[in-house]
Write a protein that holds these residues in place. Sequence first.
Motif, PDB file in Angstrom:
ATOM      1  N   GLU A  50      22.987  25.074  59.293  1.00 15.90           N
ATOM      2  CA  GLU A  50      21.755  25.386  58.238  1.00 15.90           C
ATOM      3  C   GLU A  50      20.548  25.828  59.005  1.00 15.90           C
ATOM      4  O   GLU A  50      19.937  24.980  59.776  1.00 15.90           O
ATOM      5  CB  GLU A  50      21.686  24.512  57.116  1.00 15.90           C
ATOM      6  N   THR A  86      17.622  32.232  54.378  1.00 16.16           N
ATOM      7  CA  THR A  86      18.623  31.070  54.867  1.00 16.16           C
ATOM      8  C   THR A  86      19.869  31.576  55.339  1.00 16.16           C
ATOM      9  O   THR A  86      20.217  32.705  55.407  1.00 16.16           O
ATOM     10  CB  THR A  86      18.799  30.386  53.751  1.00 16.16           C
ATOM     11  N   CYS A 133      15.559  22.047  48.231  1.00 13.64           N
ATOM     12  CA  CYS A 133      15.541  23.518  48.133  1.00 13.64           C
ATOM     13  C   CYS A 133      15.446  24.305  49.563  1.00 13.64           C
ATOM     14  O   CYS A 133      15.412  25.345  49.686  1.00 13.64           O
ATOM     15  CB  CYS A 133      14.532  23.907  47.330  1.00 13.64           C
ATOM     16  N   ARG A 146      18.457  26.137  50.760  1.00 13.68           N
ATOM     17  CA  ARG A 146      19.171  26.971  49.754  1.00 13.68           C
ATOM     18  C   ARG A 146      18.625  28.205  49.347  1.00 13.68           C
ATOM     19  O   ARG A 146      17.322  28.519  49.982  1.00 13.68           O
ATOM     20  CB  ARG A 146      19.462  26.141  48.753  1.00 13.68           C
ATOM     21  N   ASP A 151      21.682  32.492  44.693  1.00 15.80           N
ATOM     22  CA  ASP A 151      22.916  31.763  45.003  1.00 15.80           C
ATOM     23  C   ASP A 151      23.757  31.201  43.669  1.00 15.80           C
ATOM     24  O   ASP A 151      24.750  30.443  43.845  1.00 15.80           O
ATOM     25  CB  ASP A 151      22.629  30.494  45.865  1.00 15.80           C
ATOM     26  N   THR A 199      20.854  27.064  42.582  1.00 11.86           N
ATOM     27  CA  THR A 199      19.696  26.417  43.103  1.00 11.86           C
ATOM     28  C   THR A 199      18.431  26.833  41.884  1.00 11.86           C
ATOM     29  O   THR A 199      18.030  27.707  41.818  1.00 11.86           O
ATOM     30  CB  THR A 199      19.246  26.740  44.448  1.00 11.86           C
TER      31      THR A 199
END
Length: 848
Positions: A99, A115, A637, A640, A645, A648
């Motif tokens: 991530e 992200t 957060c 995300r 998405d 979120t």
Amino acid sequence: MVRPNDSSSLLRICNQENLDKYFELLEGKFSVKGFPLLSEVPSNVFFSPFSSIYKSSDAPLALLQRVQALSQKGGFLGFHKEAPSDRLMNSLGKFTGREFLSIFRFKTWWSTMWTGCSGSDLQMETQWVLFNVPEIKSYVIIIPVIDGSFRSAFHPGTDGHVMICAESGSTKVTASSFDAIAYVQVSENPYNIMKEAYSALRVHLNTFKLLEEKTVPSLVDKFGWCTWDAFYLTVEPAGVWHGVNDFVEGGVAPRFLIIDDGWQSINTDDENPNEDAKNLVLGGTQMTARLHRLDDCEKFRKYKGGSMLGPDPPSFDPKKPNMLISKAIELEHAEKDRDKAIQSGVTDLSPFEAKIQKLKQELDTSFGGEEKTVQSQIVDGEVVLEGFDEVEMAHELAPREFEWTKPGSTNLNSKIISCKLSPGLDGTMTDLAVVKIVEGGIGLVHPDQAGDFYDSMHSYLANAGITGVKVDVIHSLEYVSENYGGRVELAKGYYKGLSDSLSKNFKGSGLISSMQQCNDFFFLGTKQISMGRVGDDFWFQDPNGDPMGVYWLQGVHMIHCAYNSMWMGQIIKPDWDMFQSDHLCAKFHAGSRAICGGPVYVSDSVGGHDFGLLKKLVHPDGTIPKCQDSALPTRDCLFRNPLFDKKTILKIWNFNKYGGVIGAFNCQGAGWDPKEQRIRGYSECYTLMSGSVHVTDIEWDQKKEAAQMREAEEFIVYLTQAEELLHASPKSEAIQITVQPSSFEIFSFVPIKKLGTSIHFAPIGLTNMFNSGGTIQELEYFDSEAETRVKIEVKGGGDFLSYSNASPKKGFLNGAEVAFHWLDNGKLTLNFPWNETAGGISHVVFLF
């Protein structure tokens, strides 16, 4: 013993054995604490500990000591090529399945979050990458930096590779090796890592200063008005007077005024060199214009003091600016339709040209000929002028500045330079401003005279009573650096000139930076500048004809601001930009501004106000109940995508003096499309969202004064929109929430104080304000066998709320006993007016 001023020795006292425990580059693997972060690292890439690169610094001793204490957690990546070049690309290795959170430039001057989990997921012009490394319960950040005359950024590579691009911006400036082209830091805390990394870079580069070293402009605590969306380029003195007067009569007096574009003396190359351009409306129409003099334009220059209060004040039609703006937008859309037709191969453009000419004639007719110009009076406050680099005028009046000059129009050495865009910008969003700038080139003052250029403008403004400026579009410097030593050296010259002028004319900090969200600016231009925009422009209307209308743009703006504050907030005070109080999404914006920790200002049209909404943000004296720090996304957060998405909710946290606050905003419905290379609507995501809020979402340890609040056994939680009181503790279940699209909830967490043997008390603040906790100035508890007493100093007027599990015996307001209301659910309320004679301060006392 190390002498206090011996920074070199101070930072070299490091234990190499400790260094090796954090980072290691061996056999193509770059590892942190033994866990691989990047693999397939090319053999021409190397890692150097911070202490081996560091030479000396002008940073304060306390900052040097802080960096030294953590120096083993940081270092630099470099690489070597055989052939020198002005633009070098090199892989730093690859990663997949990890991530990351990143910031990338989606336009020349604007950046936003992204992200993913692979090096190939990165976007062009990435400014930094934050990795989640749960294997060691830590985070690692890699930041492309300045090395010599080169700046750098990350680009996506194939098969998970991270590419670093180092470029000088001039074919005459080449290199083949970089010792410190990217900085790496590891930390157990994702918020500490930003402080630690940018502190280390400040010490290393010596070209910028951290926010903690500077003073922010006084307008950060005030309410203001910007003329941009009210007038665009049609701004003129009578309109400004009526605009300010509207606010005063509505009970919300602005304490600073930003006169945006439209106040400067500009014209195009084919016009009379001594006359101002006529009938300009939208920003794009001025992008091919240049300054023909360094003071204000004729409509402002002719203005007579006191005219609006005289017996024959000039007329002003409040409907005219909006009418002109609507017609100009219609014209702009017609021109876009023609351009799209050209791109699609249409050969008969006569229908498009006919429509364009018709609209131009209608626009010219709508102006109605020469307009009377007068000088208006500004209520006591600040004015900021805005113009092209751009400077916005602050009493506090701040103008916005125009940086591009017409050769021969002043005594400055300037010439028109053709623009050359970095190839990295090919991966960013098409921007009308950039298209126009490239079309006309830039009238550049020689960097040796940058100081004279800025001082010529700023000294004139300062002598006129202006207290600050707002600078836009300064990143266009990177387009014209070919013959000026490259983008780094050209920027240094201009930023030095700007900094020197700020010191001389505006107390060193009288500037708002804007359209500046690139590492060049932050690393090179912020020795003096202490406040700047962290979002792109607030769009009151939809420029692309999206089916979602204006709604899709608003959550995007909020995401820009929240995530950019993580890094920009280390160097400048984040400014979340203006909005319009009568906009469809005004309440959505107002909720975020209430807890963002920066200034609150609007760009309302004359007569277009929601004073009920504004009074939930602003006190009658034009001050604001501001949070103490800058709002940042909560940990859950960080990796995300709260834009599309479908799951979120954006949560941002901040502190008030006696509590913490979390804002939960449903921003879903739009975002960056890597394939289309633009921000677009994702209508399928524009829907109700569910999530949770917990007291531990607030990073209590990020502020020394707040750390003790974290130790509270129990908190009272006030929900601003729902008007509910809840109980919470670090051990309790999270509060479940559901938020509609373009809506929000604000949660105020206040530690419950135990008094005597049975009293539990927590002050919430004025609930008629979005940031209720920000109204509490002082809080004292007195607890003895004889008496239990709570004393609260409150700024504002309206409905004051506290939690108390028992009814007080007596209540006092400013020394006089008053009635209060207590309910068995713990709500203790008291209503009182704004205390004008005490600057809005009231003293509330409860006896138990």
